[in-house]
Design an enzyme around this catalytic site. Structure first.
Site, PDB file in Angstrom:
ATOM      1  N   HIS A  19       0.810  -1.092  -0.015  1.00  0.00           N
ATOM      2  CA  HIS A  19       0.095  -0.003  -0.034  1.00  0.00           C
ATOM      3  C   HIS A  19       0.809   1.136   0.133  1.00  0.00           C
ATOM      4  O   HIS A  19       0.523   2.192  -0.527  1.00  0.00           O
ATOM      5  CB  HIS A  19      -0.975  -0.161   1.286  1.00  0.00           C
ATOM      6  CG  HIS A  19      -2.090  -1.254   1.031  1.00  0.00           C
ATOM      7  ND1 HIS A  19      -2.560  -1.853   2.309  1.00  0.00           N
ATOM      8  CD2 HIS A  19      -2.538  -1.767   0.102  1.00  0.00           C
ATOM      9  CE1 HIS A  19      -3.545  -2.615   1.732  1.00  0.00           C
ATOM     10  NE2 HIS A  19      -3.456  -2.702   0.413  1.00  0.00           N
ATOM     11  N   HIS A  42      -7.745  -8.118  -7.554  1.00  0.00           N
ATOM     12  CA  HIS A  42      -8.003  -8.993  -6.538  1.00  0.00           C
ATOM     13  C   HIS A  42      -8.118  -7.916  -5.288  1.00  0.00           C
ATOM     14  O   HIS A  42      -7.260  -7.768  -4.685  1.00  0.00           O
ATOM     15  CB  HIS A  42      -6.889 -10.101  -6.383  1.00  0.00           C
ATOM     16  CG  HIS A  42      -6.644 -11.057  -7.265  1.00  0.00           C
ATOM     17  ND1 HIS A  42      -6.058 -10.776  -8.769  1.00  0.00           N
ATOM     18  CD2 HIS A  42      -7.022 -12.357  -7.215  1.00  0.00           C
ATOM     19  CE1 HIS A  42      -6.213 -11.978  -9.051  1.00  0.00           C
ATOM     20  NE2 HIS A  42      -6.444 -12.995  -8.398  1.00  0.00           N
ATOM     21  N   SER A  98      -6.525  -1.683  -0.515  1.00  0.00           N
ATOM     22  CA  SER A  98      -6.254  -1.177  -1.763  1.00  0.00           C
ATOM     23  C   SER A  98      -7.226  -0.536  -2.633  1.00  0.00           C
ATOM     24  O   SER A  98      -7.214   0.660  -3.130  1.00  0.00           O
ATOM     25  CB  SER A  98      -5.574  -2.211  -2.734  1.00  0.00           C
ATOM     26  OG  SER A  98      -6.321  -3.338  -3.100  1.00  0.00           O
ATOM     27  N   GLU A 116     -13.389  -9.017  -7.549  1.00  0.00           N
ATOM     28  CA  GLU A 116     -13.129  -9.780  -6.313  1.00  0.00           C
ATOM     29  C   GLU A 116     -14.151 -10.963  -6.550  1.00  0.00           C
ATOM     30  O   GLU A 116     -15.263 -10.823  -6.858  1.00  0.00           O
ATOM     31  CB  GLU A 116     -13.689  -9.049  -4.848  1.00  0.00           C
ATOM     32  CG  GLU A 116     -13.685  -9.846  -3.767  1.00  0.00           C
ATOM     33  CD  GLU A 116     -12.596 -10.608  -3.395  1.00  0.00           C
ATOM     34  OE1 GLU A 116     -11.452 -10.054  -3.474  1.00  0.00           O
ATOM     35  OE2 GLU A 116     -12.577 -11.909  -3.126  1.00  0.00           O
ATOM     36  N   ASP A 141     -13.631 -13.498 -11.887  1.00  0.00           N
ATOM     37  CA  ASP A 141     -12.430 -13.897 -11.905  1.00  0.00           C
ATOM     38  C   ASP A 141     -11.296 -12.772 -12.311  1.00  0.00           C
ATOM     39  O   ASP A 141     -11.746 -12.150 -13.408  1.00  0.00           O
ATOM     40  CB  ASP A 141     -12.006 -14.941 -12.686  1.00  0.00           C
ATOM     41  CG  ASP A 141     -10.562 -15.553 -12.634  1.00  0.00           C
ATOM     42  OD1 ASP A 141     -10.434 -16.144 -11.978  1.00  0.00           O
ATOM     43  OD2 ASP A 141      -9.816 -15.074 -13.657  1.00  0.00           O
ATOM     44  N   GLY A 142     -10.487 -12.364 -11.447  1.00  0.00           N
ATOM     45  CA  GLY A 142      -9.758 -11.077 -11.825  1.00  0.00           C
ATOM     46  C   GLY A 142      -8.662 -11.223 -12.770  1.00  0.00           C
ATOM     47  O   GLY A 142      -8.502 -10.439 -13.644  1.00  0.00           O
ATOM     48  N   ASP A 162      -2.954  -8.707  -7.082  1.00  0.00           N
ATOM     49  CA  ASP A 162      -2.656  -8.821  -5.609  1.00  0.00           C
ATOM     50  C   ASP A 162      -3.486 -10.155  -5.257  1.00  0.00           C
ATOM     51  O   ASP A 162      -4.236 -10.221  -4.311  1.00  0.00           O
ATOM     52  CB  ASP A 162      -3.009  -7.857  -4.642  1.00  0.00           C
ATOM     53  CG  ASP A 162      -2.690  -7.982  -3.323  1.00  0.00           C
ATOM     54  OD1 ASP A 162      -1.667  -8.858  -3.125  1.00  0.00           O
ATOM     55  OD2 ASP A 162      -3.524  -7.358  -2.621  1.00  0.00           O
TER      56      ASP A 162
HETATM   57  C1  SAM Z   1      -4.548 -10.575  -1.119  1.00  0.00           C
HETATM   58  S1  SAM Z   1      -6.068 -10.424  -0.950  1.00  0.00           S
HETATM   59  C2  SAM Z   1      -6.383  -8.765  -1.641  1.00  0.00           C
HETATM   60  C3  SAM Z   1      -6.090  -7.687  -0.711  1.00  0.00           C
HETATM   61  C4  SAM Z   1      -6.336  -6.246  -1.509  1.00  0.00           C
HETATM   62  N1  SAM Z   1      -5.869  -6.140  -2.724  1.00  0.00           N
HETATM   63  C5  SAM Z   1      -5.829  -5.170  -0.651  1.00  0.00           C
HETATM   64  O1  SAM Z   1      -4.449  -4.859  -0.796  1.00  0.00           O
HETATM   65  O2  SAM Z   1      -6.560  -4.581   0.157  1.00  0.00           O
HETATM   66  C6  SAM Z   1      -6.720 -11.304  -2.431  1.00  0.00           C
HETATM   67  C7  SAM Z   1      -8.030 -11.426  -2.686  1.00  0.00           C
HETATM   68  O3  SAM Z   1      -8.432 -12.232  -3.965  1.00  0.00           O
HETATM   69  C8  SAM Z   1      -9.561 -12.694  -3.796  1.00  0.00           C
HETATM   70  N2  SAM Z   1      -9.433 -13.932  -5.074  1.00  0.00           N
HETATM   71  C9  SAM Z   1      -8.917 -15.144  -4.926  1.00  0.00           C
HETATM   72  N3  SAM Z   1      -9.002 -15.549  -6.408  1.00  0.00           N
HETATM   73  C10 SAM Z   1      -9.435 -14.598  -7.114  1.00  0.00           C
HETATM   74  C11 SAM Z   1      -9.540 -14.536  -8.438  1.00  0.00           C
HETATM   75  N4  SAM Z   1      -9.337 -15.339  -9.280  1.00  0.00           N
HETATM   76  N5  SAM Z   1     -10.300 -13.504  -8.908  1.00  0.00           N
HETATM   77  C12 SAM Z   1     -10.567 -12.289  -8.010  1.00  0.00           C
HETATM   78  N6  SAM Z   1     -10.409 -12.471  -6.877  1.00  0.00           N
HETATM   79  C13 SAM Z   1     -10.014 -13.528  -6.367  1.00  0.00           C
HETATM   80  C14 SAM Z   1      -9.633 -13.331  -2.546  1.00  0.00           C
HETATM   81  O4  SAM Z   1     -10.854 -13.535  -2.345  1.00  0.00           O
HETATM   82  C15 SAM Z   1      -8.931 -12.117  -1.842  1.00  0.00           C
HETATM   83  O5  SAM Z   1      -9.942 -11.442  -1.312  1.00  0.00           O
END
Ligand code: SAM
Length: 287
Positions: A19, A42, A98, A116, A141-142, A162
């Site tokens: 961050h 993500h 983020s 997400e 899916d991201g 992320d």
């Molecule tokens: C490390 S956390 C994200 C934290 C956020 N970026 C932050 O910095 O505040 C990863 C997130 O990705 C989500 N996630 C997992 N696989 C995913 C996918 N294929 N596409 C989108 N989100 C996904 C998880 O549910 C989780 O909330």
């Protein structure tokens, strides 16, 4: 598999690195008037309660952001991040994820595209950004979404990748998505967070190489290990950020901020960091 929930880790040393650099990039990008797009593949829940059950169970923020809030000798470049964290913490022990940081640091004409996949995290994310008309929150899916939605209307912009790296596939998915993204949106600044865990050393090195190959120009890298490098197979001993197509002067900002962050987060005097250009290895201490 979606077992990861960021609430257990919010505000830890890895979030502080990620961050801080996210803030440095957005500060540079918003110095020009042209509108920009922020894309977060993500995005997580957007906001985390540091007094909630998840955060208290691990206490990770205690050795992360909570160690920094009382310090007043931070480099100027870190003031926007630390001030934001202080404001959210004073206002009920919250920590901004983020998407919230991006929403706070961008301007009325900018766009926020947030993805997400976890249903509960997605619901919380929608709630956290409900009142922001610039936020487009997708339950998808991201890795696929960031390619499908590129290039966006405002082609100046930043993509944050992320994932949780719960599985080995995440390493390959990041490299593949970064490559497909850069073909569609070559001018994007792409920031990729990655964990430092000793059993995944090879996967990490491959990820860094492949992501750097996606960009036309230089890639910056910054790594921070608050207790030094560890051989412990399972623990997260540090983390890193790759920045493809970095904005002008970001390299200087990183060089100014990472040594201070390393000292401030260090466990005794064992903290180490490494930063610089990834490909050319020109900068001293290059990753
Ligand atoms: C490390 S956390 C994200 C934290 C956020 N970026 C932050 O910095 O505040 C990863 C997130 O990705 C989500 N996630 C997992 N696989 C995913 C996918 N294929 N596409 C989108 N989100 C996904 C998880 O549910 C989780 O909330």
């Amino acid at each position: 598999m979606l077992s990861y929930q960021h609430g257990y880790h919010a505000g830890n040393h890895a979030d502080v690195l990620k961050h801080s650099i996210l803030t440095l990039i957005l500060t540079r990008l918003t110095q020009k008037d042209r509108p920009l797009t922020y894309m977060d593949s993500h995005a997580g829940a957007g906001l985390y309660h540091l007094e909630g059950d998840q955060a208290r169970k691990t206490g990770e923020a205690d050795s992360g952001i909570l160690k920094l809030l009382g310090l007043n000798d931070a480099p100027n470049q870190l003031v926007p991040y630390l001030s934001l964290c202080k404001r959210y913490h004073t206002d009920g022990a919250w920590y901004p994820g983020s998407p919230t940081i991006a929403a706070e640091l961008t301007r009325p004409g900018d766009d926020l595209i947030l993805m997400e996949l976890h249903p509960a995290e997605h619901t919380q994310l929608k709630g956290a950004l409900d009142s922001d008309p610039r936020a487009h929150v997708h339950h998808r899916d991201g890795f696929q979404g960031l390619v499908a939605l590129s290039p966006p209307v405002h082609r100046r912009g930043l993509v944050l990748m992320d994932p949780s790296y719960e599985t080995d596939e995440d390493y390959q998915n990041v490299a593949k998505a970064a490559s497909a993204l850069m073909r569609r949106w070559p001018e994007a600044v792409v920031a990729v967070w990655y964990p430092l865990v000793s059993r995944r050393k090879n996967a990490t090195e491959t990820l860094k190489k492949k992501v750097a190959e996606c960009g036309k120009g230089e890639t910056l890298c910054a790594e921070l290990c608050p207790a030094g490098i560890s051989d412990n197979e399972w623990g997260l001993y540090g983390s890193g950020m790759l920045i493809v197509n970095p904005p002008w002067k970001l390299e200087d900002d990183i060089a100014e901020c990472i040594p201070w962050l390393t000292c401030a987060l260090a466990d005794d005097s064992r903290g180490t960091s490494d930063y610089g250009r990834l490909v050319s290895q020109e900068a001293e201490g290059g990753c």
